[in-house]
Design an enzyme around this catalytic site. Structure first.
Site, PDB file in Angstrom:
ATOM      1  N   ALA A 165       0.846  -1.200   0.000  1.00  0.00           N
ATOM      2  CA  ALA A 165       0.000   0.000   0.000  1.00  0.00           C
ATOM      3  C   ALA A 165       0.877   1.245   0.000  1.00  0.00           C
ATOM      4  CB  ALA A 165      -0.932  -0.018   1.211  1.00  0.00           C
ATOM      5  N   HIS A 186      12.197  -5.672 -18.545  1.00  0.00           N
ATOM      6  CA  HIS A 186      12.013  -4.296 -18.085  1.00  0.00           C
ATOM      7  C   HIS A 186      13.349  -3.762 -17.578  1.00  0.00           C
ATOM      8  CE1 HIS A 186      10.062  -0.812 -16.478  1.00  0.00           C
ATOM      9  NE2 HIS A 186      10.315  -1.107 -15.229  1.00  0.00           N
TER      10      HIS A 186
END
Ligand code: TXD
Length: 319
Positions: A11, A176
Site C-alpha cells: 500500500a 524491463h
C-alpha cells in the site's frame, strides 16, 4: 451481480494510486494490504472518503492479515522496496525475493483463483519467482512493465509529432531493463509506422533514436528527479489497464511479462511480449517476426532476464 474484488499487496506509492484508480473506474471492492500497520487502513479510509465526492461505489478496506484478500478476483503486487538513486533493479533482488515468498504463500492460501499482476522490481525475475512461490497457473500471472514502457514511448512520440497520445501506438518488448526493445517498425502514428513518418519528414532518425533511448531509461529518469522513490502514477495506470482487460474480458492486446512456453524460442521465462488479456487471463501470445537487429536486441534483453533468474536461484536454492 456481486462486485469484483481487487486486492492490492503493498500500500505504498503505487498501491495507493492503484486503489484510487480502481475506485474511480468502479472496478470493484478494494482491499489494501501492507505489513506496515495503519498505512493500508489509512489509505483505504482516505479513498473511501473521496468516493462521495467522486461519485463511485466501492468498499475499501485496509489489512495486515492475508485472510483479508480471500476470494480476490485480481491481485496486484507492489510489495517490496523501490529503487533509490544509484541503485540498479538487480540490487533489489535479495530483499524483494523474500517479499515474493511471503506474498506467494498468502495468495496460494487465500486467493488461488485470482489473476495476479506483479509490479515489484526486478520485474521479470520477481514475476517468475512469484509464480513459483504461489503455484498459480501460468496463464493467471503476468508482470507489468511493457504497458508502462510503451506509454512512456507514446508520450515522447506524441510530444515530438505534436499529435494526440491517443493516435500513437508503441510496441516495446523484452525485459524491463535498460536493454528493453522498443520496436519502431511496429510503432505507429495513426497506423503509419514510425520509419515512414521519418521519410515523410515529420521528425528525424536522430530524434527517434533519442526517444528510444529515453524510453529505455525512462524509469531512471523519474528516480533521479524524485530522489526518494520511483515512478508511481503511470505504473499504476498501466496495471489498472491490465486488470480492467481481465475483469471486463476486453481482450486487449497489451505488452506484459508473460510466461513463454516455446514462443519466441523461449521456454520457462517471463518476458515482455504482446498478449491478449481476457477472462481466462493470458489468452494468447502474439508472436511477431524480428529482423536481424531486432533479434539481436531481443536476445540481449532475454539474456539479462536469464541473469536475474540465475541471481534469484543463487539467493534461494529452492527455486
Ligand atoms: O514497471 C514496473 N514494473 C515498475 C516497478 C515501475 C515502477 C516501480 N516499480 C517497482 O514497484 C518498484 O521498484 C517497487 O519494487 C514496487 C513498488 O513501488 P512503490 O513506489 O509503490 O514502492 P513503496 O511506496 O515503497 O511501496 C511498497 C510497499 C510499502 O508500503 C511497504 O511497506 C510494502 O510495500 N511492503 C510489503 N507489503 C506486504 N508484504 C511485504 N512483505 C512487504 N514488504 C514491503
Amino acid at each position: 451481480m456481486a462486485r469484483s474484488k481487487i486486492a492490492l499487496i503493498g500500500a505504498g506509492q503505487i498501491g495507493g494510486t492503484l486503489a484510487l484508480l480502481a475506485g474511480l473506474k468502479e472496478l470493484g471492492d478494494i482491499v489494501l494490504f501492507d505489513i506496515v500497520d495503519g498505512v493500508p487502513q489509512g489509505k483505504a479510509l482516505d479513498i473511501a472518503e473521496a468516493a462521495p465526492v467522486e461519485g463511485f461505489d466501492a468498499k475499501l478496506a485496509g489489512a495486515s492479515d492475508y485472510s483479508a484478500i480471500a476470494g480476490a478476483d485480481v491481485v496486484i503486487v507492489t510489495a517490496g522496496v523501490p529503487r533509490k538513486p544509484g541503485m540498479s533493479r538487480d540490487d533489489l533482488i535479495g530483499i524483494n525475493l523474500k517479499v515474493m515468498q511471503s506474498v506467494g504463500e498468502g495468495i496460494k492460501a487465500h486467493a488461488p483463483d485470482a489473476f495476479v499482476i506483479c509490479i515489484t522490481n526486478p520485474l521479470d525475475a520477481m514475476v517468475w519467482a512469484l509464480q513459483k512461490f504461489s503455484g498459480l497457473p501460468k496463464n493467471k500471472i503476468v508482470g507489468m512493465a511493457g504497458v508502462l514502457d510503451s506509454a512512456r514511448f507514446r508520450h515522447f512520440l506524441a510530444e515530438e509529432f505534436k499529435v494526440s497520445v491517443e493516435d500513437v501506438t508503441a510496441f516495446v518488448l523484452g525485459g524491463h531493463g535498460d536493454d528493453m526493445v522498443p520496436l519502431v517498425r511496429y510503432s505507429t502514428i495513426a497506423g503509419v509506422p514510425l520509419p515512414d513518418m521519418i521519410k515523410l519528414g515529420w521528425s528525424t532518425q536522430e530524434k527517434l533514436d533519442a526517444m528510444v533511448e529515453r524510453t529505455r531509461k525512462g524509469g531512471g529518469e523519474i528516480v533521479n528527479l524524485l530522489k526518494t522513490g520511483s515512478a508511481f502514477y503511470a505504473p499504476a495506470s498501466s496495471a489498472i489497464a491490465m486488470a480492467e482487460s481481465y475483469l471486463r474480458d476486453k481482450r486487449r492486446v497489451l505488452p506484459c511479462a508473460a510466461h513463454l512456453d516455446g514462443q519466441y524460442g523461449i521456454d520457462g521465462l517471463f518476458i515482455g511480449v504482446p498478449v491478449v488479456i481476457g477472462a481466462n487471463g493470458v489468452e494468447k501470445v502474439l508472436e511477431v517476426e524480428f529482423n536481424g537487429d531486432e533479434k539481436a536486441m531481443f536476445e540481449k534483453s532475454v539474456n539479462s532476464v536469464k541473469g536475474l533468474i540465475e541471481a534469484c536461484k543463487t539467493v534461494d536454492g529452492s527455486l
